[in-house]
Design a protein around this motif. Structure first.
Motif, mmCIF file in Angstrom:
data_model
loop_
_atom_site.group_PDB
_atom_site.id
_atom_site.type_symbol
_atom_site.label_atom_id
_atom_site.label_comp_id
_atom_site.label_asym_id
_atom_site.label_seq_id
_atom_site.Cartn_x
_atom_site.Cartn_y
_atom_site.Cartn_z
ATOM 1 N N THR A 234 4.815 6.786 -2.881
ATOM 2 C CA THR A 234 3.448 6.495 -3.334
ATOM 3 C C THR A 234 2.662 5.801 -2.229
ATOM 4 O O THR A 234 3.239 5.175 -1.331
ATOM 5 C CB THR A 234 3.448 5.582 -4.575
ATOM 6 N N GLU A 235 1.342 5.930 -2.326
ATOM 7 C CA GLU A 235 0.474 5.187 -1.421
ATOM 8 C C GLU A 235 -0.880 4.969 -2.090
ATOM 9 O O GLU A 235 -1.313 5.767 -2.924
ATOM 10 C CB GLU A 235 0.276 5.918 -0.098
ATOM 11 N N ALA A 236 -1.528 3.875 -1.716
ATOM 12 C CA ALA A 236 -2.878 3.561 -2.199
ATOM 13 C C ALA A 236 -3.578 2.812 -1.078
ATOM 14 O O ALA A 236 -3.230 1.674 -0.763
ATOM 15 C CB ALA A 236 -2.821 2.709 -3.466
ATOM 16 N N LYS A 237 -4.564 3.479 -0.477
ATOM 17 C CA LYS A 237 -5.176 2.915 0.712
ATOM 18 C C LYS A 237 -6.698 2.945 0.620
ATOM 19 O O LYS A 237 -7.268 3.817 -0.010
ATOM 20 C CB LYS A 237 -4.718 3.680 1.959
ATOM 21 N N ARG A 238 -7.314 1.977 1.293
ATOM 22 C CA ARG A 238 -8.765 1.847 1.306
ATOM 23 C C ARG A 238 -9.258 1.777 2.744
ATOM 24 O O ARG A 238 -8.674 1.085 3.573
ATOM 25 C CB ARG A 238 -9.188 0.576 0.559
ATOM 26 N N ASP A 239 -10.315 2.514 3.047
ATOM 27 C CA ASP A 239 -10.982 2.435 4.340
ATOM 28 C C ASP A 239 -12.065 1.366 4.239
ATOM 29 O O ASP A 239 -13.089 1.576 3.584
ATOM 30 C CB ASP A 239 -11.585 3.794 4.693
ATOM 31 N N ASP A 240 -11.842 0.232 4.881
ATOM 32 C CA ASP A 240 -12.779 -0.877 4.749
ATOM 33 C C ASP A 240 -14.128 -0.599 5.407
ATOM 34 O O ASP A 240 -15.107 -1.286 5.122
ATOM 35 C CB ASP A 240 -12.170 -2.159 5.330
ATOM 36 N N THR B 85 0.817 -1.215 0.000
ATOM 37 C CA THR B 85 0.000 0.000 0.000
ATOM 38 C C THR B 85 0.852 1.267 0.000
ATOM 39 O O THR B 85 0.326 2.352 -0.260
ATOM 40 C CB THR B 85 -0.931 0.014 1.221
ATOM 41 N N THR B 86 2.138 1.149 0.288
ATOM 42 C CA THR B 86 3.056 2.282 0.186
ATOM 43 C C THR B 86 4.339 1.818 -0.483
ATOM 44 O O THR B 86 4.697 0.626 -0.431
ATOM 45 C CB THR B 86 3.403 2.877 1.567
ATOM 46 N N ASN B 87 5.056 2.771 -1.097
ATOM 47 C CA ASN B 87 6.310 2.423 -1.758
ATOM 48 C C ASN B 87 7.184 3.669 -1.824
ATOM 49 O O ASN B 87 6.684 4.795 -1.852
ATOM 50 C CB ASN B 87 6.061 1.872 -3.161
ATOM 51 N N THR B 88 8.487 3.446 -1.882
ATOM 52 C CA THR B 88 9.454 4.545 -1.953
ATOM 53 C C THR B 88 10.625 4.128 -2.820
ATOM 54 O O THR B 88 11.066 2.977 -2.781
ATOM 55 C CB THR B 88 9.970 4.924 -0.554
ATOM 56 N N LEU B 89 11.128 5.087 -3.618
ATOM 57 C CA LEU B 89 12.310 4.856 -4.431
ATOM 58 C C LEU B 89 13.204 6.082 -4.303
ATOM 59 O O LEU B 89 12.728 7.225 -4.368
ATOM 60 C CB LEU B 89 11.924 4.639 -5.894
ATOM 61 N N ALA B 90 14.512 5.853 -4.109
ATOM 62 C CA ALA B 90 15.430 6.961 -3.834
ATOM 63 C C ALA B 90 15.624 7.870 -5.035
ATOM 64 O O ALA B 90 15.767 9.094 -4.894
ATOM 65 C CB ALA B 90 16.777 6.411 -3.362
ATOM 66 N N SER B 91 15.629 7.313 -6.248
ATOM 67 C CA SER B 91 15.839 8.132 -7.448
ATOM 68 C C SER B 91 15.489 7.328 -8.684
ATOM 69 O O SER B 91 15.347 6.106 -8.629
ATOM 70 C CB SER B 91 17.293 8.612 -7.540
#
Length: 255
Positions: free
Chosen positions: A85-91, A65-71
């Motif tokens: 980045t993030e992509a989240k859902r409230d169930d 649900t989240t991700n990170t890249l240095a460059s």
């Protein structure tokens, strides 16, 4: 006949009751999905091999649900700093939020046409609720070479023509918003489309920086509570009442 109808009425009531109880589980319908990524490059420059990079730092409501890249670096095409980045859902509500942020973006791809192109921060956001799906883009300290500075919050689908001399070689779309057939919305903060097939073209293909896709929201509606309970009871009444009425009329006729 009377006992047969009674058994049949009891069976129908049992079936409806089982439906009501089964609806007690919290997820009767899957909520909407969301996704995001920082950079996606798919271009073929004149006289060079095709370049395919990304989607980088992809996130999804299904995980991660989240991700990170240095460059990120696609030589001669794009440079970028940290991507988150993030992509989240409230169930509980079914609401979906997706966001992609890319820092220190450079587009050497456009240098021949525009000069130095750079953006301090490029962000795409979308949200999906029961009221609908919406999105936005933010471009912090954006300078597009000879075009100059651009609005930090451009209107949806703002298009900028890129030319070398009198020939259009590319189109830059800012805050691109695409309504997909399934009801979801894709927001691309920056989308560079190379116009191949024309004299003087740079090449063909697409470069996307910061993309988010959402929805539509689809919250579960537990059948054993709230509106779901009333729907279940309404169904029970609609089925059971005619059966009971029929039994009563049979008894009255026999009397």
């Amino acid at each position: 006949m009377k006992s047969s109808l009674v058994r049949r009425g009891g069976l129908l009531a049992a079936v409806v009751a089982s439906v009501v109880l089964a609806g007690a589980t919290p997820a009767s319908a899957a909520p909407g999905d969301g996704s995001a990524y920082g950079v996606d490059v798919n271009v073929t420059l004149l006289g060079q091999p095709a370049v395919k990079v990304g989607p980088l730092a992809a996130a999804n409501t299904a995980g991660p649900t989240t991700n990170t890249l240095a460059s990120a670096n696609a030589a001669g095409i794009l440079t970028a700093g940290v991507i988150t980045t993030e992509a989240k859902r409230d169930d509980n509500s079914g609401a979906v939020t997706a966001k992609a942020t890319t820092a220190d973006v450079g587009l050497p791809l456009l240098k021949a046409a525009l000069g130095t192109v750079g953006v301090k921060t490029v962000e795409a956001v979308c949200t999906a609720t029961q009221e609908g799906v919406k999105g936005s883009s933010t471009l912090a300290d954006a300078k597009l070479g000879s075009i100059g500075a651009v609005d930090a919050n451009p209107a949806p689908n703002t298009q900028i023509k890129v030319a070398i001399g009198l020939v259009n070689v590319a189109t830059i779309i800012l805050n691109e918003q695409i309504k997909n057939a399934d009801g979801s919305l894709t927001v691309n903060a920056i989308h560079v489309k190379l116009l191949g097939g024309v004299v003087g073209a740079l090449g063909s293909g697409d470069v996307i920086v910061s993309s988010a896709t959402c929805g539509p929201a689809a919250p579960p509606m537990p059948l054993a509570s709230g509106a779901g309970l009333w729907i279940g009871l309404g169904l029970l009444g609609a089925i059971a009442l005619p059966v009971g009425t029929r039994i009563y009329r049979r008894r009255a006729a026999q009397a």
